[in-house]
Design a protein around this motif. Structure first.
Motif, short mmCIF file in Angstrom:
data_model
loop_
_atom_site.label_atom_id
_atom_site.label_comp_id
_atom_site.label_asym_id
_atom_site.label_seq_id
_atom_site.Cartn_x
_atom_site.Cartn_y
_atom_site.Cartn_z
N SER A 95 -2.94 5.49 8.80
CA SER A 95 -3.48 5.55 7.45
C SER A 95 -3.53 7.00 7.04
O SER A 95 -4.17 7.83 7.68
CB SER A 95 -4.89 4.95 7.42
OG SER A 95 -5.42 5.05 6.10
N VAL A 145 -0.15 1.62 13.38
CA VAL A 145 -0.33 1.74 11.95
C VAL A 145 -1.14 3.00 11.68
O VAL A 145 -2.23 3.17 12.22
CB VAL A 145 -1.07 0.51 11.37
CG1 VAL A 145 -1.31 0.70 9.89
CG2 VAL A 145 -0.23 -0.74 11.61
N SER A 160 0.83 -1.20 0.00
CA SER A 160 0.00 0.00 0.00
C SER A 160 0.87 1.25 0.00
O SER A 160 1.90 1.30 0.68
CB SER A 160 -0.91 0.01 1.24
OG SER A 160 -1.57 1.26 1.36
N CYS A 177 3.99 1.95 9.15
CA CYS A 177 4.05 1.46 10.52
C CYS A 177 5.21 2.15 11.23
O CYS A 177 6.30 2.28 10.66
CB CYS A 177 4.26 -0.05 10.53
SG CYS A 177 4.30 -0.77 12.18
N CYS A 226 -0.28 4.15 1.06
CA CYS A 226 -0.81 5.10 2.04
C CYS A 226 -0.85 4.51 3.45
O CYS A 226 -1.61 5.00 4.30
CB CYS A 226 -2.19 5.59 1.62
SG CYS A 226 -3.40 4.28 1.39
N HIS A 227 -0.05 3.48 3.73
CA HIS A 227 0.03 2.93 5.07
C HIS A 227 1.49 2.85 5.51
O HIS A 227 2.35 2.43 4.73
CB HIS A 227 -0.60 1.53 5.15
CG HIS A 227 -2.09 1.53 5.04
ND1 HIS A 227 -2.75 1.64 3.83
CD2 HIS A 227 -3.06 1.48 6.00
CE1 HIS A 227 -4.06 1.62 4.04
NE2 HIS A 227 -4.27 1.52 5.34
#
Length: 230
Positions: A225, A223, A208, A213, A210-211
């Protein structure tokens, strides 16, 4: 992995020094290859290239080269198809890119954005752009981030992470992470500040855009977003 008998479940390799950094190669023609960086409390350190010998089912050292100071991070070029030169990047006092051959490893280029001074701010970390492997980003102990173009060896963007008297992201005692767009590096896309202790590790999700950690000293990960604006 082993060509004879049942394959092992655990493989071991004992380096001749304390290991401080390591990274897997992702090239399809170089399976089970690792780069290991030493931690020796002196100027002269080492990097070993270790590979799995499938005949003996043992990891063996295939190449060793000298490195000034311990490597704060090392990373193989993110080339999952094997179409780029076989490169390895290391950070320490500077960002160095090495070309790996069958029998030796040589320095391809040294990226230094402080050429007007005899002193340098050590690099704490870096990352290699997986979409465009000609782009690398470094973070420095002097609270700056730099985007490098590998083809030219030139700085493409630089942002100072000190705002007024408040130090922000990517330094040891802070609690925030800044998301930057390299096209407009002076304006953060987002500020992530959910941690209660200093942030000491970050990783983008491989599936992804747009993620991300983040990990902090309180031994937890969160996490986040964020909207994809690139």
């Amino acid at each position: 992995m082993s060509l004879h008998g049942k394959r092992k479940e655990i493989y071991k390799y004992e380096a001749p020094w304390t290991v401080y950094a390591m990274n897997w190669s992702v090239r399809p023609d170089k399976r089970f290859r690792l780069a290991l960086g030493s931690f020796v409390e002196e100027y002269n350190n080492k990097v070993q290239l270790v590979g799995l010998d499938e005949e003996s089912s043992e990891f063996i050292c295939r190449n060793t080269f000298d490195h000034p100071y311990p490597t704060t991070k090392l990373m193989w070029i993110p080339d999952t198809k094997g179409v780029y030169p076989d490169l390895l990047a290391t950070s320490g006092d500077y960002l160095r890119v090495w070309r790996v051959g069958e029998t030796e490893t040589r320095l391809e280029c040294l990226l230094n954005n402080n050429k007007n001074s005899d002193f340098c701010a050590p690099l704490t970390s870096f990352d290699w752009n997986e979409v465009d492997p000609y782009l690398l980003g470094t973070s420095s102990i002097d609270t700056t981030c730099t985007i490098w173009g590998l083809e030219t060896g030139q700085v493409l963007g630089r942002v100072n992470l000190v705002s007024g008297h408040v130090k922000t992201q990517l330094i040891a005692h802070d609690k925030e992470v800044v998301i930057l767009d390299v096209r407009v590096p002076c304006t953060p896309v987002a500020r992530l500040n959910n941690h209660r202790a200093c942030v000491n590790g970050i990783a983008w999700a491989p599936h992804s855009s747009c993620h991300i950690c983040t990990a902090a000293s309180c031994i937890r990960s969160t996490v986040f977003s964020a909207h994809h604006t690139l």
